[in-house]
Design a protein around this motif. Structure first.
Motif, mmCIF file in Angstrom:
data_model
loop_
_atom_site.group_PDB
_atom_site.id
_atom_site.type_symbol
_atom_site.label_atom_id
_atom_site.label_comp_id
_atom_site.label_asym_id
_atom_site.label_seq_id
_atom_site.Cartn_x
_atom_site.Cartn_y
_atom_site.Cartn_z
ATOM 1 N N VAL A 113 0.860 -1.189 0.000
ATOM 2 C CA VAL A 113 0.000 0.000 0.000
ATOM 3 C C VAL A 113 0.893 1.235 0.000
ATOM 4 N N ASN A 114 1.006 1.868 -1.161
ATOM 5 C CA ASN A 114 1.977 2.931 -1.375
ATOM 6 C C ASN A 114 1.425 4.334 -1.148
ATOM 7 N N GLY A 115 0.172 4.439 -0.738
ATOM 8 C CA GLY A 115 -0.436 5.753 -0.518
ATOM 9 C C GLY A 115 -1.877 5.559 -0.095
ATOM 10 N N PRO A 116 -2.750 6.532 -0.328
ATOM 11 C CA PRO A 116 -4.152 6.408 0.099
ATOM 12 C C PRO A 116 -4.823 5.149 -0.435
ATOM 13 N N ALA A 117 -5.526 4.472 0.460
ATOM 14 C CA ALA A 117 -6.348 3.304 0.112
ATOM 15 C C ALA A 117 -7.727 3.585 0.697
ATOM 16 N N ALA A 134 3.358 1.775 3.188
ATOM 17 C CA ALA A 134 4.328 2.864 3.185
ATOM 18 C C ALA A 134 3.941 3.864 4.272
ATOM 19 N N GLN A 135 4.909 4.637 4.710
ATOM 20 C CA GLN A 135 4.641 5.624 5.757
ATOM 21 C C GLN A 135 3.537 6.593 5.330
ATOM 22 N N SER A 136 3.441 6.880 4.036
ATOM 23 C CA SER A 136 2.446 7.837 3.538
ATOM 24 C C SER A 136 1.070 7.215 3.324
ATOM 25 N N ALA A 137 0.919 5.923 3.556
ATOM 26 C CA ALA A 137 -0.367 5.263 3.327
ATOM 27 C C ALA A 137 -1.436 5.794 4.273
ATOM 28 N N ARG A 138 -2.638 5.869 3.758
ATOM 29 C CA ARG A 138 -3.810 6.226 4.561
ATOM 30 C C ARG A 138 -4.924 5.254 4.196
ATOM 31 N N PHE A 139 -5.724 4.896 5.185
ATOM 32 C CA PHE A 139 -6.812 3.941 4.969
ATOM 33 C C PHE A 139 -8.111 4.580 5.416
#
Length: 266
Positions: A113-117, A134-139
């Motif tokens: 998961v490399n970013g917003p999900a 990734a640190q920048s991921a958001r769920f």
């Protein structure tokens, strides 16, 4: 490498396949039923290939998958077009093929998961066996905010991952959580710097892929089906699978390799 309208497939020599959603300009949003069908087809083809041992799903650009196309929803286009019966049929014929394909596949799957999900993107990650963020991921289980429900089976999967209470909280508030919170509640198993994500996912996939393929597939089925089976049924299946495994050539090779390694260690 194989490219299609919405995805890029890469195969490596270790039996690891990576499927990348490739609409970075839209944050890899799902805007058409064909995207679900295409990704489901990729998943099923990988599962049917005996040389494939692990499947990674990720996104290109700054997002994993930001969910559905909000403009189409506002205009009653795309998935929202038509009357109630038409929308219901469209979901069954297109959207639902993706969670069904991921639930049925026998090879281990990893979501990198490399970013917003968000929305359907969050659910896509949830239907994979392992999630690395990734640190920048958001769920975000964002459906309630839009006045809709999780139309792709996410409400079935989420409580199995984070528990009933936390799943209810995420669904009812529709508020995003960051990667560290996702790790804290068990939604992901690891958080890594953005630039290290692809390498970490590939390393994990290769650590899995080095094991005998048939045993991996049987072990995944045992772990998945144990959620539905009684212990008695589970043990019956275990006995059958173990008998098959003991009779296999790959088991014999693996055991001989392990005995050889022990000999060298003495």
């Amino acid at each position: 490498m194989v490219s299609g309208p919405g995805f890029v497939r890469r195969d490596d020599d270790d039996g690891v396949v990576t499927l990348s959603l490739c609409h970075p300009g839209t944050l890899n949003r799902f805007s058409d039923g064909s995207q679900f069908l295409e990704l489901a087809s990729h998943v099923r083809r990988a599962n049917a290939d005996p040389s494939v041992r692990v499947l990674i799903i990720t996104g290109m650009g700054k997002a994993f998958c930001a969910g559905g196309d909000l403009r189409q929803m506002a205009e009653r286009e795309g998935f929202s077009a038509g009357d109630v019966a038409e929308v219901q049929a469209r979901y069954r014929e297109t959207v639902h093929q993706l969670p069904a394909a991921l639930a049925e596949t026998e090879i281990p799957t990893i979501a990198a998961v490399n970013g917003p999900a968000y929305g359907a993107g969050c659910d896509l990650a949830c239907f994979c066996d392992i999630r690395i963020a990734a640190q920048s991921a958001r769920f975000s289980v964002s459906f309630a905010r839009l006045g809709i429900v999780a139309g792709d089976g996410g409400a079935w999967m989420l409580p199995r991952l984070v528990g009933r209470s936390k799943a209810m909280e995420l669904a009812f508030t529709a508020e995003p959580i960051d990667a560290q919170e996702a790790w804290r509640i068990g939604l992901v198993s690891e958080v890594t710097p953005d630039e290290a994500l692809a390498g970490r996912a590939g390393d994990l996939a290769r650590r899995i892929a080095r094991h005998p393929a048939q045993a991996l597939r049987m072990h995944k089925r045992l772990l998945r089906d144990a959620e539905q089976h009684t212990l008695a049924t589970h043990l019956d299946v275990v006995a059958a699978f173990q008998a098959i495994a003991h009779a296999s050539d790959e088991h014999l090779r693996a055991v001989r390799d392990a005995v050889g390694a022990l000999g060298h260690a003495r």
